[in-house]
Design a protein around this motif. Structure first.
Motif, PDB file in Angstrom:
ATOM      1  N   ILE A  27     -39.261  78.124  23.045  1.00 11.29           N
ATOM      2  CA  ILE A  27     -38.787  77.856  24.397  1.00 11.29           C
ATOM      3  C   ILE A  27     -38.599  76.634  24.249  1.00 11.29           C
ATOM      4  O   ILE A  27     -39.434  76.301  23.749  1.00 11.29           O
ATOM      5  CB  ILE A  27     -39.945  78.523  25.595  1.00 11.29           C
ATOM      6  CG1 ILE A  27     -40.435  79.907  25.216  1.00 11.29           C
ATOM      7  CG2 ILE A  27     -39.473  78.259  26.377  1.00 11.29           C
ATOM      8  CD1 ILE A  27     -42.203  80.264  25.733  1.00 11.29           C
ATOM      9  N   GLY A  28     -36.962  76.311  24.987  1.00 11.02           N
ATOM     10  CA  GLY A  28     -36.860  75.000  24.753  1.00 11.02           C
ATOM     11  C   GLY A  28     -35.474  74.203  24.303  1.00 11.02           C
ATOM     12  O   GLY A  28     -35.643  74.801  22.373  1.00 11.02           O
ATOM     13  N   VAL A  50     -34.697  80.500  23.866  1.00  8.82           N
ATOM     14  CA  VAL A  50     -34.442  80.658  25.374  1.00  8.82           C
ATOM     15  C   VAL A  50     -33.996  78.985  25.525  1.00  8.82           C
ATOM     16  O   VAL A  50     -35.665  78.143  25.743  1.00  8.82           O
ATOM     17  CB  VAL A  50     -34.524  81.363  26.155  1.00  8.82           C
ATOM     18  CG1 VAL A  50     -34.480  82.804  26.055  1.00  8.82           C
ATOM     19  CG2 VAL A  50     -37.062  81.169  25.716  1.00  8.82           C
ATOM     20  N   GLU A  51     -33.305  78.477  26.716  1.00  7.94           N
ATOM     21  CA  GLU A  51     -33.833  77.139  27.248  1.00  7.94           C
ATOM     22  C   GLU A  51     -32.942  77.228  28.509  1.00  7.94           C
ATOM     23  O   GLU A  51     -32.167  77.717  28.768  1.00  7.94           O
ATOM     24  CB  GLU A  51     -32.032  76.131  26.365  1.00  7.94           C
ATOM     25  CG  GLU A  51     -31.737  74.719  27.294  1.00  7.94           C
ATOM     26  CD  GLU A  51     -32.865  73.711  28.219  1.00  7.94           C
ATOM     27  OE1 GLU A  51     -33.773  73.572  28.796  1.00  7.94           O
ATOM     28  OE2 GLU A  51     -33.876  73.862  26.564  1.00  7.94           O
ATOM     29  N   ALA A  52     -33.702  76.987  29.564  1.00  4.24           N
ATOM     30  CA  ALA A  52     -33.496  76.885  31.032  1.00  4.24           C
ATOM     31  C   ALA A  52     -32.082  76.316  31.230  1.00  4.24           C
ATOM     32  O   ALA A  52     -31.699  77.151  32.539  1.00  4.24           O
ATOM     33  CB  ALA A  52     -35.279  76.700  32.155  1.00  4.24           C
ATOM     34  N   ILE A 228     -43.351  79.819  20.332  1.00  2.00           N
ATOM     35  CA  ILE A 228     -43.499  78.640  19.797  1.00  2.00           C
ATOM     36  C   ILE A 228     -43.028  77.833  21.904  1.00  2.00           C
ATOM     37  O   ILE A 228     -42.108  78.707  21.821  1.00  2.00           O
ATOM     38  CB  ILE A 228     -42.341  78.214  18.396  1.00  2.00           C
ATOM     39  CG1 ILE A 228     -42.978  78.843  17.428  1.00  2.00           C
ATOM     40  CG2 ILE A 228     -42.198  76.684  18.976  1.00  2.00           C
ATOM     41  CD1 ILE A 228     -42.500  78.375  16.354  1.00  2.00           C
ATOM     42  N   SER A 229     -43.434  76.904  21.528  1.00  2.00           N
ATOM     43  CA  SER A 229     -43.433  76.325  22.956  1.00  2.00           C
ATOM     44  C   SER A 229     -43.010  74.974  22.012  1.00  2.00           C
ATOM     45  O   SER A 229     -43.812  74.412  21.943  1.00  2.00           O
ATOM     46  CB  SER A 229     -44.278  76.239  24.577  1.00  2.00           C
ATOM     47  OG  SER A 229     -44.586  74.997  24.657  1.00  2.00           O
ATOM     48  N   ALA A 230     -41.555  74.302  22.895  1.00  2.00           N
ATOM     49  CA  ALA A 230     -41.042  72.768  22.197  1.00  2.00           C
ATOM     50  C   ALA A 230     -40.365  72.660  23.627  1.00  2.00           C
ATOM     51  O   ALA A 230     -39.077  72.076  23.223  1.00  2.00           O
ATOM     52  CB  ALA A 230     -40.388  73.051  21.010  1.00  2.00           C
ATOM     53  N   THR A 231     -40.704  72.755  24.904  1.00  2.00           N
ATOM     54  CA  THR A 231     -40.871  72.047  25.899  1.00  2.00           C
ATOM     55  C   THR A 231     -41.049  70.789  26.673  1.00  2.00           C
ATOM     56  O   THR A 231     -41.133  71.074  27.402  1.00  2.00           O
ATOM     57  CB  THR A 231     -41.679  73.068  26.933  1.00  2.00           C
ATOM     58  OG1 THR A 231     -43.119  73.296  27.400  1.00  2.00           O
ATOM     59  CG2 THR A 231     -41.108  74.250  26.773  1.00  2.00           C
TER      60      THR A 231
END
Length: 559
Positions: A27-28, A50-52, A228-231
């Motif tokens: 994520i990010g 995925v990227e917002a 994985i959160s890389a936000t």
């Protein structure tokens, strides 16, 4: 052929989201998230990113655009961080991204005749050698006369001498996008405009996420063995989705930069100066100088950090202390503001917070990476993937990204050696070919193919003649651009380089990419209008007195 992130790629990737369980969901889409997707895919794992918004839409397109160890971290005795960053600088310059990362000269003016030269000189000497950092020329001590020959724009009384040293710079947004494309080339699925709106749970374990396609509104269920959160500065929002307390928090520090025309400062080197609040850089950037940065606490809107009049005036005041001819607001052609994701600490001063990173598993199955600095993205990515795969239940290869050139690196030096031949064969000016090689590396041949098929694409853009039509078309057909802003702000840097922030170029660019993305006339006009609103909001914020006023002005203008 390279990975083509075109509309067909996106449509297929979105339509098949959630069809099968994957190993890793990242994520990010900033530099660390893109790096994690590449690290995972290159180990043979199935990975989806995925990227917002867009690749590098947040912090990773709004940095000082330097690949460096950080001289000021030596003064803070953070030798481990500097050693690690300088090792990464050498890898990027020599192996991983020589087409995107290049040497840049800096001069550090000295004001005291004795102690400062000895004290700073010792620090720069350590900087040149720590961790085997010999990828660039060694520093040199300069007399005042020699310093003024390099930088006639400086007042003689502003320095007693100087030290010249070398670091490296990068177009951060293009570099991040190239990492994502390299991940795709190794089998990862990389998607922008896809927002995580919830986490899937089996008991306490996170087993995937609900992902909404921001273009259609459709929601997809993506199951993953590890998430994985890389936000970055949005890490605390991920905290809220889990419903548990993270072992760390992220504190935001705003950094503002301004751009002025290259001819306005008569210098053959960049500058670095210490201020009472942080470090000020003057960085050569094609036809401009980038001047920055600020380092102030920020607790307002994360999506649209705003540069206020106070920020701009602070930068002008700092640089004007050493200039013969002061800069004014009329000299500024572009501004941008970014947010650094700093690991929260007890310090009230963001300039003293650590730039080291941390990895945590706040709930089973979810791994969070936060902190760090742009230069060490690859190490951060490897660390979080290492943590994620430790209990996967099968053997996973160690990280190989230290040895993995990014897309465009292989064959780059051979093309540079044939620069004159390329110019002759393509019919483009030598300077144009050289610039294109520094943006695309060896995949520049795909741009040349576009121009061969459509010669008009070899012409300069209306309103931004430094760029070719082929570059904006390529952004839509190969680089994952979905909206006009993606092209003007990140694939190209027209929004900060053009005197009018890209307003004159917007219609031409919209028509070119719209033809490739299937836009009708109404959609094209809507994209142009949205971009105009964005520029108006930025200019309104720049006139506001302080952060709160700038934030309110920008949000009101884009509402």
């Amino acid at each position: 052929m390279s990975a083509r992130l075109d509309s067909n790629y996106r449509a297929h990737a979105v339509n098949t989201l959630g069809d099968t369980e994957i190993d890793v969901l990242v994520i990010g889409g900033g530099v660390v998230g893109a790096g994690a997707a590449l690290d995972a895919a290159s180990r043979g794992l199935t990975a989806t990113l995925v990227e917002a918004r867009d690749f590098a839409a947040g912090t990773s397109s709004r940095s000082s655009k330097l690949i460096h160890g950080g001289l000021r971290y030596l003064e803070q005795l953070d030798f481990w961080l500097v050693r690690e960053a300088l090792k990464e600088r050498g890898l990027l310059l020599q192996r991983l991204a020589p087409h995107l990362v290049r040497p840049v000269s800096f001069m550090l003016p000295l004001r005291h005749r004795v102690w400062e030269r000895a004290y700073i000189g010792a620090g720069v000497a350590l900087y040149d050698t720590i961790g085997g950092a010999r990828a660039l020329p060694m520093h040199r001590h300069l007399s005042r006369t020699r310093a003024l020959e390099l930088a006639p724009a400086l007042r003689a009384e502003a320095l007693t001498g100087a030290i010249r040293y070398f670091d490296a710079q990068v177009d951060d947004a293009r570099h991040t996008m190239m990492i994502a494309r390299t991940a795709a080339q190794h089998g990862a699925t990389v998607l922008t405009r896809t927002k995580v709106t919830g986490l899937l749970r089996e008991g306490e374990r996170v087993v995937g996420a609900e992902v909404t396609d921001m273009e259609t509104g459709r929601t997809h269920t993506v199951r993953a063995r590890r998430v994985i959160s890389a936000t970055g500065v949005w890490t605390d929002e991920m905290n809220q989705l889990t419903g548990v307390e993270f072992p760390f928090r992220v504190r935001m520090s705003k950094g503002v930069h301004i751009l002025v025309p290259r001819h306005r400062l008569n210098m053959d080197t960049g500058l670095i100066m210490r201020t009472e609040k942080s470090v000020l850089f003057v960085i050569p950037w094609y036809r401009h100088w980038i001047i920055g940065t600020t380092d102030t606490d920020w607790s307002l809107d994360k999506n649209h950090p705003a540069a206020s009049n106070a920020d701009v005036q602070y930068l002008l005041d700092q640089i004007n202390q050493v200039l013969r001819e002061p800069l004014t607001g009329d000299d500024i052609v572009g501004t941008y503001a970014g947010l650094r994701p700093l690991l929260s600490g007890a310090s009230a001063d963001t300039a003293t917070l650590s730039r080291e990173h941390a990895v945590a598993e706040p709930v089973p199955g979810l791994f969070v990476i936060a902190g760090g600095k742009y230069t060490t993205y690859r190490v951060m990515a490897a660390d979080v993937v290492d943590a994620a795969v430790a209990g996967l239940g099968r053997a996973v290869a160690p990280s190989v990204t230290e040895h993995l050139p990014l897309l465009g690196a292989v064959g780059y030096h051979e093309l540079v050696a044939d620069l004159d031949g390329l110019a002759q064969r393509t019919g483009l000016p030598r300077a144009t070919v050289e610039r294109l090689l520094g943006r695309y590396g060896s995949v520049v041949t795909e741009l040349f193919d576009l121009i061969t098929r459509e010669p008009d694409l070899g012409m300069p853009l209306a309103g931004a003649p430094e760029y070719l039509g082929a570059e904006v078309v390529y952004a839509a057909t190969h680089e994952g651009a979905v909206h006009l802003d993606d092209v003007l702000t990140r694939r190209c840097r027209i929004s900060i380089e053009a005197d009018d922030r890209g307003l004159a170029a917007a219609p031409h660019v919209a028509r070119l990419i719209g033809a490739r993305l299937g836009w009708d006339a109404e959609k094209t006009e809507r994209e142009i209008g949205r971009y105009r609103d964005r520029v108006a909001a930025e200019l309104t914020a720049n006139r506001a007195a302080d952060d709160e006023a700038a934030n309110a002005a920008r949000l009101a203008a884009i509402a």
